[in-house]
Design an enzyme around this catalytic site. Structure first.
Site, PDB file in Angstrom:
ATOM      1  CD  GLN A 149      45.693  -6.531  41.366  1.00  0.00           C
ATOM      2  OE1 GLN A 149      45.747  -7.599  40.799  1.00  0.00           O
ATOM      3  NE2 GLN A 149      45.462  -6.437  42.666  1.00  0.00           N
ATOM      4  NE  ARG A 155      41.819 -24.392  64.952  1.00  0.00           N
ATOM      5  CZ  ARG A 155      41.298 -24.450  63.731  1.00  0.00           C
ATOM      6  NH1 ARG A 155      41.320 -25.603  63.075  1.00  0.00           N
ATOM      7  NH2 ARG A 155      40.760 -23.384  63.163  1.00  0.00           N
ATOM      8  CG  ASN A 157      40.701  -0.693  36.137  1.00  0.00           C
ATOM      9  OD1 ASN A 157      41.147  -1.215  37.152  1.00  0.00           O
ATOM     10  ND2 ASN A 157      40.530  -1.364  35.012  1.00  0.00           N
ATOM     11  CB  SER A 170      48.745  -9.717  33.146  1.00  0.00           C
ATOM     12  OG  SER A 170      47.558  -9.504  33.864  1.00  0.00           O
ATOM     13  NE  ARG A 212      45.020  -3.477  27.494  1.00  0.00           N
ATOM     14  CZ  ARG A 212      44.885  -4.219  28.585  1.00  0.00           C
ATOM     15  NH1 ARG A 212      44.130  -5.314  28.553  1.00  0.00           N
ATOM     16  NH2 ARG A 212      45.477  -3.883  29.697  1.00  0.00           N
ATOM     17  CB  SER A 232      43.960 -10.874  26.519  1.00  0.00           C
ATOM     18  OG  SER A 232      43.481 -10.879  25.186  1.00  0.00           O
ATOM     19  NE  ARG A 263      40.032  -7.181  29.610  1.00  0.00           N
ATOM     20  CZ  ARG A 263      38.829  -7.729  29.523  1.00  0.00           C
ATOM     21  NH1 ARG A 263      38.079  -7.501  28.454  1.00  0.00           N
ATOM     22  NH2 ARG A 263      38.370  -8.510  30.469  1.00  0.00           N
TER      23      ARG A 263
END
Length: 438
Positions: A134, A192, A53, A113, A102, A111, A43
């Site tokens: 991704q 631990r 992106n 995925s 889209r 919105s 997007r």
């Protein structure tokens, strides 16, 4: 192996009987006849890093890294980018992807995925298995996708997703002034464990999600039915959310990223345009009419790096914008490089030189900055443009420098070439070790 592959099967919902595999067994029996689609969601309204992106990471747009892995895996009948942004669409097309434009309904900040993937499936009824990759996972390799998909096609899982092992001790969050005390969530402070004594925990990496169509359509799930995870080594799990992650991601990608289906190129010859690459593209004229150019010492250092690595560097001028012969001779003498004038089709002039040296274009690096350079940028084993090159040249280059022409772009590309040569040497040594051990 460079990744860990562990799986766990089961139904996602408590009390659910059977699975999508059982319900749709006939579809699974078709095996390799199923249409498998890779889908990258991109997007335009990224909040952390605007248009992240398509921001350049280690020489190519971020989305280009996962598209390269998806295409080269040869697993998918179609590779798609889902976007609402014109520039992202152009970049995706240049990387060989198809476009799912889209709708506004699934392009909102709210919105999910899943909303977008459901719309994609409604518009593409031929798709049987969708892999949501991704865009911000630039260290993804084809073998990750191949091994994960086999869990569906060969072992009958309905959904497979990527995880990474983390060794983080987690504590309960408490609000300020609440009077509450924090408590450990995954460790006993009295015992631990040392890191080497603890397996850690599996966390979703977000790199990819394979899902059968029916699971998405009928149950609205990306992870469900007979579900499995695919474990990736931590070095391949990079997620980019804020600008501060970018330099870290670039270093990780240069070391662990996927650079293509062929081994890293071992460059033996490099062509570089003087105007616009080695220089800013300006020519200065003295009062006597003498031509002069300014060359950055960082870029001359880049030439020396390549020469030290055994790469012959040839500098190019163009008949469309010729240098005076005396100036070309001065540049040649100063830098220790031959200067060659090429015509309107540089590839035609350089083809002969490549053949004379008994090389192929895979052995050649090319740095250009204009439309006439596109053919050379396409065929060269390694190619680059400065950051201020036109879009047409950028789309053809395999590496986009962060520096503009005449201001360090040559040095940046030289360092990239040196890195690829070292990676190739390292791979050769590893192959010899593997051959000896076998």
């Amino acid at each position: 192996m460079s990744s860990r592959k562990r799986v766990v099967g089961g139904n996602q919902r408590n009390g659910e009987k059977g699975s999508a595999t059982a319900a749709k067994g006939k579809r699974l029996q078709t095996g390799d006849k199923q249409h498998k689609a890779a889908l990258i969601l991109a997007r335009g309204g990224s909040k952390g890093i605007p248009l992240k992106n398509v921001k350049t990471l280690a020489g190519i747009p971020l989305i280009g890294w996962v598209l390269r892995a998806a295409v080269d895996s040869e697993l998918f009948d179609s590779v798609w980018v889902s976007t609402d942004h014109d520039h992202i669409e152009k970049v995706a097309l240049s990387c060989g992807a198809r476009i799912h434009r889209r709708s506004a309904e699934v392009s909102k900040d709210s919105s999910t995925s899943l909303d977008t993937i459901q719309e994609f499936l409604r518009l593409n009824p031929e798709v049987d298995i969708v892999c949501n990759i991704q865009a911000t996972s630039p260290c993804l390799h084809p073998f990750h996708l191949k091994e994960a998909l086999q869990l569906i096609t060969e072992q009958g899982y309905d959904s497979v997703f990527a995880v990474v092992r983390r060794h983080h001790f987690r504590w309960q969050e408490v609000k300020n002034d609440s009077g509450e005390l924090t408590r450990p969530l995954n460790l006993d402070p009295h015992n631990r464990p040392r890191r080497q004594d603890w397996d850690g925990e599996l966390c979703e990496s977000g790199s990819f999600y394979f899902t059968q169509r029916e699971l998405i359509e009928e149950q609205g799930l990306l992870q469900g039915g007979k579900v499995a995870y695919y474990e990736m080594w931590p070095e391949y799990s990079v997620d980019i959310d804020v600008d501060i992650d970018w330099p870290v991601a670039e270093q990780r990608v240069l070391r662990y990223g996927y650079f293509g289906c062929v081994p890293p190129e071992v460059v033996k010859l490099m062509f570089c345009n003087i105007s616009g690459c080695l220089t800013e593209g300006r020519i200065f004229l003295s009062v006597s009419g003498e031509e002069m150019v300014s060359i950055n010492t960082r870029d001359t250092a880049g030439i020396r790096i390549l020469q030290k690595e055994g790469v012959e560097v040839m500098l190019l001028t163009s008949s469309l914008n010729p240098f005076e012969k005396a100036l070309s001779q001065k540049v040649s003498a100063r830098l220790g490089c031959e200067v060659l004038c090429v015509g309107e089709q540089p590839l035609d002039d350089l083809e002969t030189l490549v053949k004379e040296r008994k090389l192929s274009w895979r052995d050649v690096a090319f740095m250009g900055n204009d439309e006439i350079d596109v053919q050379c940028l396409n065929v060269a084993g390694l190619s680059a443009v400065p950051s201020d090159a036109p879009v047409l040249a950028k789309n053809a280059a395999k590496y986009i420098c962060t520096a503009p022409g005449g201001k360090g772009a040559m040095l940046e590309f030289a360092e990239h070439i040196r890195l690829q040569k070292r990676k190739a040497k390292s791979q050769l040594e590893q192959d010899r070790i593997d051959l000896t051990s076998s």
